[in-house]
Design a protein around this motif. Structure first.
Motif, PDB file in Angstrom:
ATOM      1  N   TRP A   1     -22.417  20.680  12.112  1.00  0.00           N
ATOM      2  CA  TRP A   1     -23.154  21.082  10.906  1.00  0.00           C
ATOM      3  C   TRP A   1     -23.194  22.606  10.811  1.00  0.00           C
ATOM      4  O   TRP A   1     -23.324  23.276  11.839  1.00  0.00           O
ATOM      5  N   HIS A   2     -23.129  23.114   9.586  1.00  0.00           N
ATOM      6  CA  HIS A   2     -23.227  24.563   9.391  1.00  0.00           C
ATOM      7  C   HIS A   2     -24.054  24.892   8.145  1.00  0.00           C
ATOM      8  O   HIS A   2     -23.689  24.484   7.047  1.00  0.00           O
TER       9      HIS A   2
ATOM     10  N   CYS B   1     -22.370  31.537   8.641  1.00  0.00           N
ATOM     11  CA  CYS B   1     -23.154  30.409   9.143  1.00  0.00           C
ATOM     12  C   CYS B   1     -24.448  30.954   9.722  1.00  0.00           C
ATOM     13  O   CYS B   1     -24.466  31.962  10.422  1.00  0.00           O
TER      14      CYS B   1
ATOM     15  N   ILE C   1     -26.343  29.275  11.838  1.00  0.00           N
ATOM     16  CA  ILE C   1     -26.525  28.981  13.260  1.00  0.00           C
ATOM     17  C   ILE C   1     -26.068  30.268  13.924  1.00  0.00           C
ATOM     18  O   ILE C   1     -24.900  30.653  13.851  1.00  0.00           O
TER      19      ILE C   1
ATOM     20  N   MET D   1     -18.059  32.929  12.703  1.00  0.00           N
ATOM     21  CA  MET D   1     -18.178  32.207  11.430  1.00  0.00           C
ATOM     22  C   MET D   1     -18.893  33.097  10.421  1.00  0.00           C
ATOM     23  O   MET D   1     -20.022  32.839  10.005  1.00  0.00           O
TER      24      MET D   1
ATOM     25  N   HIS E   1     -23.063  30.666  15.992  1.00  0.00           N
ATOM     26  CA  HIS E   1     -21.797  30.486  15.273  1.00  0.00           C
ATOM     27  C   HIS E   1     -21.415  31.772  14.550  1.00  0.00           C
ATOM     28  O   HIS E   1     -20.255  32.171  14.532  1.00  0.00           O
TER      29      HIS E   1
HETATM   30 CU    CU Z   1     -22.193  27.032  12.056  1.00  0.00          CU
END
Ligand code: CU
Ligand code: C2O
Length: 487
Positions: free
Chosen positions: A417-418, A470, A472, A480, A475
């Motif tokens: 998931w992102h 992203c 997160i 990302m 990430h």
């Molecule tokens: Cu992510």
């Protein structure tokens, strides 16, 4: 209880931090109330705030337990809740008390580029002992938050984050306005925050998901209500990586805003899912019986990972028999409407991560996994359109003409998931997996399930170089992230 922060505006109020289960200061802020603090000589319409990020100790585990060493704004986690009104100018002086550089990003707020708090891209990072002044006008009402954008996987992960609430000129009628900042910590056996921020394991998988959930920097306390009470619950997910999926027992909360932006009030289709950095404003009409106790559960992660977040506890004395019948639809914010016809379409493909190598792609080969994100090259893990970007200062991946509508088709080609966040703009989620969305939600962060896609559209009316990444945070640090330019 969170301590108070003195924020003065033309309305001359002093704002207190909200606490789980208790009223925020909102009741003090209704139009027409003044307390004469204008005599202090504040400039009209300016809210002045001083923020000092620094190491501190906070009772994350509860008052009976030893304090936890954190990094905090003004010594508290979350930092002070800043409450202003739509159209106000906010001025914040940041005085860096950390041993490393930092910045503040006003997540979801449509600020001028130079105020966006992205180190190297929009400003020089604030040195230890250095100062920086942020100043901007709050164009949109809603629920926002602020956090560092420098080494955020550790700075946010150690406690640097706080709510920023922008009140509507014509607020909807509620009995209480409650802010819940949700966070998730990885604690070690000694009751302190465990190290290992930015580990390769976290970075290439789900991110740093922890083992201890807090609400407003404390173990979740029951939400004490009276039957018949109407609560506006502002949920903010400040966790590095944990996604929440909240259920409110027999209650039927209405979602009235996502990421600060009003949405047609609707019941969630299942749990209220909140990805990292996202906000959801709910109207909770507490229609249980006096004396009742109802669990709020989180079942986003299944297979034994479900848990009870806290309880809604009804007092014996009801407030009213039937729910309020006043409207709960929020007034719209002044967002430019995307014109989809003829708008350029940009494809953004998010790839990489632990399972990403199964496909035989070259991403994880040839030593790209080496070093870890803390190491010199730092290149590993995740990509946007094939590029794994390092840090914040990189060439924009695409350029959009100012005033034009941009459509971005975001494709999650990973097994994870992102929550994908766009800076400087709010966008409309117009479709998911090719299917038009029902509410065309305005958001600044869109949670993308594995292997799914989402089309977003916005008018690029804010000039400058902006991040899309992203949220997160591991990430983001592992590649990302990208930038786009509005000229
Ligand atoms: Cu992510
Ligand atoms: Cu909340 Cu680019 O961040």
């Amino acid at each position: 209880m969170r301590s108070e922060v003195g924020i003065m505006s033309r309305r001359g109020f002093i704002v207190a931090g909200a606490t789980a289960g208790t009223a925020s200061a909102a009741a003090l802020l209704l139009p027409g109330r003044t307390s004469g603090l204008a005599a202090l000589g504040r400039i009209d319409g300016v809210a002045d705030v001083r923020l000092k990020p620094a190491p501190a100790a906070a009772p994350l585990m509860g008052s009976g337990k030893p304090d936890v060493q954190v990094w905090a704004y003004n010594g508290q986690v979350p930092g002070p809740e800043i409450r202003v009104r739509q159209g106000d100018r906010l001025r914040v002086v940041v005085d860096n008390g950390l041993d490393e550089e930092t910045t503040i990003h006003w997540h979801g707020v449509r600020v001028p580029n130079a105020m966006d708090g992205v180190p190297h891209l929009t400003q020089d990072p604030i040195r230890p002992g250095g100062k920086f002044t942020y100043e901007f006008v709050l164009k949109d009402a809603g629920t926002y938050w602020y956090h560092p954008h420098h080494r955020s996987f550790e700075q946010v992960g150690r406690g640097l984050y706080a709510p920023l609430i922008v009140e509507e000129h014509q607020p909807i009628q509620v009995d209480r306005d409650v802010t819940w900042v949700l966070d998730d910590w990885r604690m070690d056996s000694s009751g302190q925050i465990s190290g290992g921020f930015g580990s390769r394991h976290d970075a290439t998988m789900a991110g740093r998901v922890g083992n201890t959930v807090t609400v407003n920097g404390r173990p979740p306390q029951p939400l004490a209500v009276q039957s018949g009470e109407r609560i506006r619950l502002r949920l903010i997910n400040a966790a590095n990586a944990r996604i929440f999926g909240l259920n409110f027992g027999g209650h039927r909360p209405q979602i009235i805003a996502i990421d600060g932006q009003p949405v047609r009030p609707h019941e969630p289709n299942g749990p209220v899912v909140i990805g990292p950095a996202m906000r959801v404003d709910l109207i909770l009409d507490a229609m249980g019986s006096p004396g009742n106790r109802v669990e709020i559960t989180d079942d986003f992660y299944t297979g034994g990972l479900e848990y009870v977040l806290t309880d809604i506890v009804y007092s014996d004395v009801p407030l009213r028999k039937a729910p309020l019948s006043t409207p709960i639809q929020l007034p719209p914010n002044p967002l430019p409407k995307p014109q989809l016809r003829g708008a350029p379409r940009h494809e953004l493909i998010f790839a990489g991560g632990m399972m990403g190598m199964m496909g035989g792609g070259g991403m994880m080969r040839g030593g790209m996994m080496g070093g870890g994100i803390m190491g010199g090259g730092g290149m590993m893990g995740w990509t946007v359109n094939g590029v794994s970007a390092n840090g914040h200062d990189h060439e924009p991946m695409l350029t959009i003409q100012r005033g034009r509508t941009a459509v971005m088709n975001l494709r999650n080609e990973t097994a994870w998931w992102h929550p994908i966040h766009v800076h400087g703009h709010s966008f409309r989620v117009i479709s998911r997996n090719g299917k038009p969305t029902q509410h065309k939600e305005w958001q600044d962060t869109v949670l993308m399930p594995p292997q799914e896609s989402a089309e977003i559209a916005f008018v690029a009316d804010n000039p400058g170089d902006w991040m899309i990444h992203c949220h997160i945070l591991e990430h983001q640090a592992a590649g990302m992230t990208a930038a786009f330019r509005v000229t």
